[in-house]
Design a protein around this motif. Sequence first.
Motif, PDB file in Angstrom:
ATOM      1  N   ASP A  89     -17.252  -8.213  25.897  1.00  0.00           N
ATOM      2  CA  ASP A  89     -16.362  -7.113  26.194  1.00  0.00           C
ATOM      3  C   ASP A  89     -15.668  -7.705  27.438  1.00  0.00           C
ATOM      4  O   ASP A  89     -14.834  -6.774  28.075  1.00  0.00           O
ATOM      5  CB  ASP A  89     -16.916  -5.685  26.247  1.00  0.00           C
ATOM      6  CG  ASP A  89     -17.987  -5.606  27.178  1.00  0.00           C
ATOM      7  OD1 ASP A  89     -18.812  -6.763  27.232  1.00  0.00           O
ATOM      8  OD2 ASP A  89     -18.272  -4.718  28.026  1.00  0.00           O
ATOM      9  N   HIS A  90     -16.257  -8.926  27.932  1.00  0.00           N
ATOM     10  CA  HIS A  90     -15.551  -9.618  29.240  1.00  0.00           C
ATOM     11  C   HIS A  90     -14.830 -10.779  29.067  1.00  0.00           C
ATOM     12  O   HIS A  90     -13.833 -10.991  29.722  1.00  0.00           O
ATOM     13  CB  HIS A  90     -16.497  -9.698  30.307  1.00  0.00           C
ATOM     14  CG  HIS A  90     -16.933  -8.235  30.781  1.00  0.00           C
ATOM     15  ND1 HIS A  90     -16.685  -7.591  31.988  1.00  0.00           N
ATOM     16  CD2 HIS A  90     -17.985  -7.342  30.075  1.00  0.00           C
ATOM     17  CE1 HIS A  90     -17.487  -6.229  31.876  1.00  0.00           C
ATOM     18  NE2 HIS A  90     -18.143  -6.217  30.970  1.00  0.00           N
ATOM     19  N   ASP A 196     -20.523  -6.152  34.982  1.00  0.00           N
ATOM     20  CA  ASP A 196     -21.508  -5.176  34.850  1.00  0.00           C
ATOM     21  C   ASP A 196     -22.572  -4.881  35.506  1.00  0.00           C
ATOM     22  O   ASP A 196     -23.706  -4.157  35.296  1.00  0.00           O
ATOM     23  CB  ASP A 196     -21.960  -5.627  33.097  1.00  0.00           C
ATOM     24  CG  ASP A 196     -21.013  -5.002  32.203  1.00  0.00           C
ATOM     25  OD1 ASP A 196     -19.887  -4.369  32.640  1.00  0.00           O
ATOM     26  OD2 ASP A 196     -21.249  -5.467  31.016  1.00  0.00           O
ATOM     27  N   HIS A 247     -17.379  -1.308  34.031  1.00  0.00           N
ATOM     28  CA  HIS A 247     -16.675  -0.071  33.257  1.00  0.00           C
ATOM     29  C   HIS A 247     -16.752   0.932  34.042  1.00  0.00           C
ATOM     30  O   HIS A 247     -17.706   1.259  34.915  1.00  0.00           O
ATOM     31  CB  HIS A 247     -17.799   0.203  32.003  1.00  0.00           C
ATOM     32  CG  HIS A 247     -18.096  -0.950  30.994  1.00  0.00           C
ATOM     33  ND1 HIS A 247     -17.296  -0.994  29.944  1.00  0.00           N
ATOM     34  CD2 HIS A 247     -18.768  -2.212  31.270  1.00  0.00           C
ATOM     35  CE1 HIS A 247     -17.723  -2.253  29.360  1.00  0.00           C
ATOM     36  NE2 HIS A 247     -18.604  -2.926  30.162  1.00  0.00           N
TER      37      HIS A 247
END
Length: 321
Positions: A89-90, A196, A247
């Motif tokens: 997701d990065h 994260d 996030h």
Amino acid sequence: MRCTVCALFGVSILAAQPAPGTNPEVIQVRPNFYMIAGAGGNIGFQVGADGVVVVDAGSASGADAVVAAIRKITGQPIRYVIDTSADPDHVGGNATVAKAGQTLFTQTGGAGLAADFQGGGASILSVEQVLTRMSGPSGKPSPFPPGAWPTETFHQSRKYMYLNGEGIEVFHQPAAHSDGDAIVFFRRSDVVVAGDILDTTRFPVIDIAKGGSIQGEIAALQKLIDTAIPSVPIVSRDEGTLIIPGHGRLCDQLDVVEYRDMVTIIRDRVRDLIKQGLTLEQIQAASPARGYTRRYGSGAGSKATNEFIEAVYRSMSEKSR
Ligand SMILES: [Zn+2]
């Protein structure tokens, strides 16, 4: 009062170009610095005369929308993508975002050769461990295509650049969420992109199998706190360092202090229970995350909480063996 963080910092929300399946939100956090949310992990980008420096590229499915959102803000070429970890997701958007850009290097050698080899797109910078993860073990298919791999890696604790009139520092955090985390500090903009290590939506994800640990997670949160400066002594001003988490919502130093305290309190409770001789299951049943599960336990299910407690337990019990 803190929930109105956008108003607090006087930031404005700009509509981004809608794309099928993804509609990222673009938030202007400084005159030349933006955050994109909703395309995987949070993305930060700096704009200036040298071009665009992007921290994290979001997920593969959101990458076209991310490029469109950046294009809407500036016509300058994307020069760098800096990865904060190897999570999909990065880094999933790496190939698309880098390909939309243009390297600062020509054929004069050094890192430029690698960048040119990738077709002249933006350079992708990360700590060494991210390239190792993304390319995968030799003899096996790579988890990511070569176009998404970092073109420039570093193994020291600090890497720096000077672009768009400011120093940019990338700090390797060797054993936090994973062994390949980096935090990126834009010194003049006074913005830190945390990846994260900081996730305001849940307990931190500590991936033991990928070299993460609770000790390294707390050290990395401390590094964020030490890098940031709050609005003191005049606290009524909407000023101070801004921190973009992996996030969740935009943070200031006090938010990170609260998060570090939460993680530290739970670590201490688990440590006491380990000393009493309890098993992992008994420790989870003793609810060492009590008081924080509604906010960070990802809703009704206890999965996120149990995973976090297990990661804390395994970090500490493996260390004491
Ligand atoms: Zn993430």
